[in-house]
Write a protein that holds these residues in place. Structure first.
Motif, PDB file in Angstrom:
ATOM      1  N   THR A   1       0.824  -1.207   0.000  1.00  0.00           N
ATOM      2  CA  THR A   1       0.000   0.000   0.000  1.00  0.00           C
ATOM      3  C   THR A   1       0.855   1.252   0.000  1.00  0.00           C
TER       4      THR A   1
ATOM      5  N   THR B   1      -3.942   4.887   5.023  1.00  0.00           N
ATOM      6  CA  THR B   1      -4.117   4.613   6.454  1.00  0.00           C
ATOM      7  C   THR B   1      -5.597   4.593   6.814  1.00  0.00           C
TER       8      THR B   1
ATOM      9  N   GLN C   1      -7.974   3.824   4.838  1.00  0.00           N
ATOM     10  CA  GLN C   1      -8.490   2.576   4.283  1.00  0.00           C
ATOM     11  C   GLN C   1      -8.317   1.437   5.280  1.00  0.00           C
ATOM     12  N   SER C   2      -7.168   1.377   5.935  1.00  0.00           N
ATOM     13  CA  SER C   2      -6.926   0.325   6.918  1.00  0.00           C
ATOM     14  C   SER C   2      -7.912   0.419   8.075  1.00  0.00           C
TER      15      SER C   2
ATOM     16  N   ARG D   1      -8.201  -8.195   2.524  1.00  0.00           N
ATOM     17  CA  ARG D   1      -7.381  -7.020   2.236  1.00  0.00           C
ATOM     18  C   ARG D   1      -6.484  -7.214   1.010  1.00  0.00           C
TER      19      ARG D   1
ATOM     20  N   GLU E   1      -1.244  -7.971   5.065  1.00  0.00           N
ATOM     21  CA  GLU E   1      -2.206  -6.995   5.557  1.00  0.00           C
ATOM     22  C   GLU E   1      -3.487  -7.637   6.051  1.00  0.00           C
TER      23      GLU E   1
ATOM     24  N   SER F   1      -6.257  -9.565   8.158  1.00  0.00           N
ATOM     25  CA  SER F   1      -6.479  -9.571   9.595  1.00  0.00           C
ATOM     26  C   SER F   1      -5.918 -10.848  10.220  1.00  0.00           C
TER      27      SER F   1
END
Length: 567
Positions: A2, A207, A209-210, A269, A274, A276
């Motif tokens: 990202t 960020t 987006q996360s 993701r 990235e 979870s």
């Protein structure tokens, strides 16, 4: 990855100003080219409006200071495609029943092509990194949502300032707000400025987006539990429980499937690093991935059932396509955990996303082209149902051929008007001769038979009884519960008879023409619905309903009654 993708987009101090000017000019062009007040747009105006709107908008999302040649070519292609589709929609007029769907399909194709282009699919083909594509999908969505929010706030501020200056008799700003050209220019400039600022902050958006993904991942847990209970209940009670609970299960099922798709990807993701790491969220994502297929399958069964009952229509064919796309995603997501016995199922989901996105983009683009005539396909299906006896003559919707199937339906109706069967020819001729659709809210809904069974008519005129029955058949809001139709008398100032439909605790007055002449689409009388007082009787299937003479006292003003009678 990202951060790597975000680093490729350097900050450009002039970007907000460039995009504000670009989209402001585009908005001004839309104002002068569009024909918002016209029933039908001129094809050339529709084409130019679409080109001016979509071309600059696409360019705004992909423009960089040192990279503008390829974005300009892509934006020009978008403008050309949307202009062609808009021309086709406007030129089609009444020849095609589903012209708006062509435009919608083109918009879907462009929306899918945009992040693919940003990720370099036009150069890398299937070697395009999934994480780059996924990153652009989310950052584009967040940027667009943020720019829209900023535009709304800008308008709110502008309105407040206009009122503030108007209070001291400076009306310039207030007068500008009322000008159409100013509104379109201001909206385009505000959206462009906000988009430029947001595109300069892709690291921050990454960020954000996360954070959004984390919130969605949390929501995935209760949805997975709810869907597990729902599917278990359907298996235990049978699929009929779903049909009994709602008359429109397909949109509901597809909406839940789309929500499941979004939440699965919130956990999966951009890549493994990235994804979870929470076990509960990963199991919830797995449950949702497996649930998409049965949801899509139930939607397919629902759509198939409706088609078996009522035949094809252009709208139902588009519904079949939407369900088909959902089934394709469902199958891919269902197989992903099974292949390899759970190992690497998230990677297979990402691969499926890339392939299905490209496939859906191509499908949407093909559907927007003049390759298929769903009106003609639907017409052949409906005529076949009539000729085979699958639908009774008195239940066949001749008006749908006249109004809902385009030129193919009207041509078929002209042939039916010459049918050797006198009854078929009569009904087809009547539908063909109508200048207006019989009733504004005419629908072919699945509650029709139940509503007709609720109807009881307390008059003997055969023509009027037939007309009232047809009226109730086409008006989905009538007779949802036991109702009685009473003939009040000739309609004052209009053709036909005034009929009182007594149902529940309400009396609804409608005008029905026993000759079958369609009523022009005009507003009904202001007192068309009369609510009953508290404690009033409720109409039941065996209730005695009658009209009686009444005398009493009430207030009159200038000879006209005011308020309810008090005796």
């Amino acid at each position: 990855m990202t951060d790597t993708v975000a680093m490729q987009h350097e900050d450009w101090a002039l970007r907000p100003w460039v995009l504000a000017g670009l989209l402001g000019l585009a908005g001004l062009g839309v104002h002068f080219l569009a024909q918002w007040d016209a029933a039908w747009w001129s094809p050339w105006r529709a084409a130019l409006t679409a080109a001016v709107a979509f071309g600059p908008l696409a360019f705004a999302f992909i423009l960089d200071r040192d990279r503008w040649q390829e974005p300009l070519a892509f934006a020009a292609l978008v403008a050309l495609v949307m202009a062609g589709i808009a021309w086709r929609v406007a030129a089609g007029g009444e020849q095609h029943a589903d012209a708006p769907f062509w435009f919608a399909a083109a918009v879907v194709a462009i929306a899918l092509a945009l992040p693919l282009f940003q990720a370099g699919f036009h150069r890398l083909r299937w070697r395009t990194p999934y994480d780059a594509t996924h990153f652009h999908v989310w950052t584009d969505a967040i940027s667009a949502a943020g720019a829209l929010a900023f535009t709304g706030l800008s308008w709110l501020l502008l309105f407040l300032l206009s009122q503030l200056f108007a209070a001291i008799e400076i009306d310039l700003l207030k007068e500008l707000v009322e000008k159409g050209w100013f509104g379109w220019t201001f909206s385009g400039a505000a959206f462009g400025a906000a988009l430029g600022v947001l595109r300069n902050q892709l690291k921050v958006i990454g960020t954000l987006q996360s954070v959004v993904m984390l919130v969605f991942a949390i929501i995935a847990v209760p949805l997975a539990l709810a869907l597990a209970i729902f599917l278990a209940a359907v298996l235990a009670s049978g699929i009929s429980v779903l049909w009994n609970a709602t008359q429109s299960p397909t949109p509901l099922l597809l909406s839940v499937a789309v929500a499941s798709f979004v939440l699965v990807n919130a956990v999966v993701r951009n890549g493994e690093e990235e994804a979870s790491g929470n076990r509960v969220m990963r199991w919830a994502a797995l449950a949702l991935a497996l649930a998409i297929f049965p949801l899509a399958l139930l939607a397919a069964i629902s759509t198939g059932t409706r088609i078996a009952q009522y035949g094809l229509s252009p709208e139902r064919i588009w519904g079949v396509i939407a369900v088909g796309v959902a089934v394709a995603y469902g199958v891919a997501y269902f197989i992903a955990p099974i292949r390899g016995r759970m190992a690497g199922w998230m990677a297979r989901v990402r691969t499926a996303n890339m392939h299905l996105a490209v496939g859906t983009c191509v499908l949407a683009f093909l559907l927007a082209l003049p390759l298929f005539d769903f009106g003609a396909i639907s017409t052949r299906n409906q005529i076949a149902r009539l000729e085979s006896g699958k639908v009774a003559l008195d239940e066949f919707d001749f008006d749908a051929l006249r109004w809902d199937f385009g030129a193919a339906g009207r041509d078929a109706l002209a042939r039916l008007a010459k049918n050797p069967d006198a009854a078929v020819a009569k009904l087809a001729g009547e539908a063909r001769a109508r200048k207006f659709r019989p009733y504004r809210h005419a629908v072919r809904d699945e509650t029709r038979d139940e509503r007709l069974a609720n109807l009881r008519m307390q008059f003997e005129d055969r023509d009027l009884r037939k007309a009232v029955r047809a009226y109730v058949r086409d008006m989905a809001y009538l007779c949802a519960e036991p109702c009685v139709a009473l003939d009040i008398g000739p309609a004052e100032g209009r053709e036909g008879r005034e009929i009182a439909f007594v149902s529940g605790t309400f009396v609804r007055r409608e005008i029905v023409d026993p000759r079958g002449t369609p009523q022009e689409d005009v507003p009904p009388p202001a007192d068309i619905v009369l609510g009953a007082d508290d404690g009033a009787p409720t109409v039941k299937a065996d209730s005695t309903v009658e009209i009686r003479e009444w005398k009493g006292r009430r207030v009159y003003v200038d000879g006209k009654p005011l308020g309810d009678p008090f005796e």
